[in-house]
Design an enzyme around this catalytic site. Structure first.
Site, short mmCIF file in Angstrom:
data_model
loop_
_atom_site.label_atom_id
_atom_site.label_comp_id
_atom_site.label_asym_id
_atom_site.label_seq_id
_atom_site.Cartn_x
_atom_site.Cartn_y
_atom_site.Cartn_z
N ASP A 191 14.20 30.32 10.94
CA ASP A 191 15.32 30.31 10.00
C ASP A 191 14.76 29.81 8.67
OD1 ASP A 191 18.04 30.18 9.04
OD2 ASP A 191 17.92 28.01 9.30
N LEU A 192 15.45 30.09 7.57
CA LEU A 192 14.95 29.66 6.26
C LEU A 192 15.65 28.39 5.75
CD1 LEU A 192 13.32 30.29 3.60
CD2 LEU A 192 15.34 31.54 2.84
N ASP A 193 16.96 28.56 5.47
CA ASP A 193 17.71 27.48 4.81
C ASP A 193 17.85 26.27 5.72
OD1 ASP A 193 18.28 29.04 2.44
OD2 ASP A 193 19.75 30.15 3.61
N THR B 15 17.31 24.34 1.12
CA THR B 15 18.34 25.13 0.44
C THR B 15 19.70 25.03 1.15
OG1 THR B 15 17.19 26.92 1.54
CG2 THR B 15 17.03 26.86 -0.86
N LYS C 230 26.77 26.61 8.13
CA LYS C 230 25.33 26.82 8.21
C LYS C 230 25.01 28.03 9.08
CE LYS C 230 23.66 22.16 7.37
NZ LYS C 230 22.97 21.00 7.97
N GLY C 231 24.15 28.89 8.56
CA GLY C 231 23.66 30.02 9.34
C GLY C 231 24.53 31.26 9.27
N ARG D 86 27.59 34.86 3.81
CA ARG D 86 28.32 34.41 2.61
C ARG D 86 29.82 34.68 2.77
NH1 ARG D 86 26.08 37.18 -2.60
NH2 ARG D 86 24.16 36.52 -1.60
N SER E 267 16.73 35.16 8.73
CA SER E 267 17.68 34.44 7.87
C SER E 267 18.93 35.26 7.60
CB SER E 267 17.00 34.12 6.52
OG SER E 267 17.94 33.58 5.62
N ALA E 268 20.06 34.56 7.45
CA ALA E 268 21.32 35.22 7.11
C ALA E 268 21.45 35.42 5.60
CB ALA E 268 22.48 34.37 7.61
N LYS F 292 24.36 35.79 12.66
CA LYS F 292 24.40 34.70 13.64
C LYS F 292 25.85 34.23 13.78
CE LYS F 292 19.99 33.27 11.67
NZ LYS F 292 19.28 32.27 10.87
N GLU G 22 15.47 26.57 14.25
CA GLU G 22 16.81 26.62 13.62
C GLU G 22 17.35 25.23 13.29
OE1 GLU G 22 19.34 28.09 12.47
OE2 GLU G 22 18.86 30.20 12.74
N ASP G 23 18.18 25.16 12.24
CA ASP G 23 18.86 23.89 11.93
C ASP G 23 20.38 24.02 12.11
OD1 ASP G 23 19.35 25.52 9.66
OD2 ASP G 23 19.84 23.71 8.51
C1 BG6 Z 1 22.20 31.14 5.64
C2 BG6 Z 1 22.77 29.81 5.24
O1 BG6 Z 1 20.82 31.05 5.80
O2 BG6 Z 1 22.49 32.12 4.65
C3 BG6 Z 1 24.25 29.91 4.93
O3 BG6 Z 1 22.56 28.89 6.32
C4 BG6 Z 1 24.48 31.01 3.88
O4 BG6 Z 1 24.70 28.67 4.45
C5 BG6 Z 1 23.89 32.31 4.38
O5 BG6 Z 1 25.87 31.18 3.64
C6 BG6 Z 1 24.06 33.46 3.39
O6 BG6 Z 1 23.27 33.21 2.26
P1 BG6 Z 1 23.37 34.06 0.90
O7 BG6 Z 1 22.16 33.56 0.13
O8 BG6 Z 1 23.23 35.50 1.28
O9 BG6 Z 1 24.66 33.75 0.28
MG MG Z 2 19.57 27.18 8.43
#
Ligand code: BG6
Ligand code: MG
Length: 222
Positions: free
Chosen positions: A10-12, A18, A46-47, A50, A117-118, A148, A172-173
């Site tokens: 996972d990224l964020d 982030t 989280k995860g 948007r 990542s999402a 996810k 993952e977090d």
């Molecule tokens: C996930 C985050 O990685 O991405 C979420 O954990 C976020 O918090 C989601 O809403 C979507 O991100 P973005 O950058 O496409 O708005």
């Molecule tokens: Mg995350």
């Protein structure tokens, strides 16, 4: 010892903090809408995508529940503008402790590395962190139809490598991410004390040591 063939990150909140920027950007938008929420509520965001996050925030105020689609799109874009302002200053200094060593150790062991990542901003964030070259494959929101907690984000990476799901480790977090990994039949590593469903839980990224993960994975897979 049995080795996994791929690590899916996972990224964020795992590679960089982030997750905090997403929280701050949503808080700012919520303030403009006259809605308040706390960190506990934020765990649910989280995860997830948007738009799914926006829906959860709008549901906090019944009068915002039935906004037209165009207005929802406008609000989601506004949040993303706040978020993009916040990540302007990201540099390689913002890589969370332990992550770069883990990526290097995985490369040395010739274990495949993918991002799951999402976030639609994921490729840009990796570029800013100067980490893109470590990754053999990137899965972001653009590559999947079900976010996810559906496993598709992670199974897409494993399918690309043509690797069995049980030979994959995911980091993952978020609860939604751990669920996605577990439902895919992958070994889930959770970062943060709350993620009790994870197969292996560490408190912080600095505790993500390849040797320890491999030991736990080996027990799990035998
Ligand atoms: C996930 C985050 O990685 O991405 C979420 O954990 C976020 O918090 C989601 O809403 C979507 O991100 P973005 O950058 O496409 O708005
Ligand atoms: Mg995350």
């Amino acid at each position: 010892m049995k080795y996994p063939k791929a690590f899916l990150f996972d990224l964020d909140g795992v590679i960089t903090d982030t997750a905090e920027f997403h929280y701050l950007a949503w808080k700012q938008l919520a303030k403009e809408l006259g809605v308040t929420f706390d960190r506990e509520f934020n765990e649910q965001l989280k995860g997830i995508s948007r738009m799914d996050s926006l829906e959860k925030i709008l549901a906090l105020n019944p009068s915002l529940k039935d906004l037209p689609v165009e207005e929802k799109e406008r609000l989601a874009t506004k949040k993303n503008d706040h978020y993009k302002d916040l990540i302007q200053k990201l540099t390689p200094q913002d890589i969370l402790p332990g992550i770069k060593d883990l990526l290097k150790d995985l490369q040395n062991q010739q274990i495949k590395i993918a991002l799951g990542s999402a976030s639609k901003n994921a490729p840009m964030v990796l570029e800013r962190l100067e980490l893109t070259h470590y990754f053999d494959y990137l899965v972001d929101a653009a590559k999947v139809s079900k976010g996810k907690p559906h496993p598709e984000t992670f199974t897409t990476a494993a399918d690309y490598f043509n690797i069995d799901y049980k030979d994959c480790v995911g980091v993952e977090d978020a609860e939604s991410g751990v669920q996605a990994l577990n439902d895919a039949g992958m070994f889930s590593v959770g970062v943060g004390n709350e993620l009790t469903e994870a197969d292996y839980l560490v408190e912080k990224t600095a505790d993500l040591k390849l040797e320890n993960i491999l030991e736990q994975y080996s027990k799990w897979s035998s």
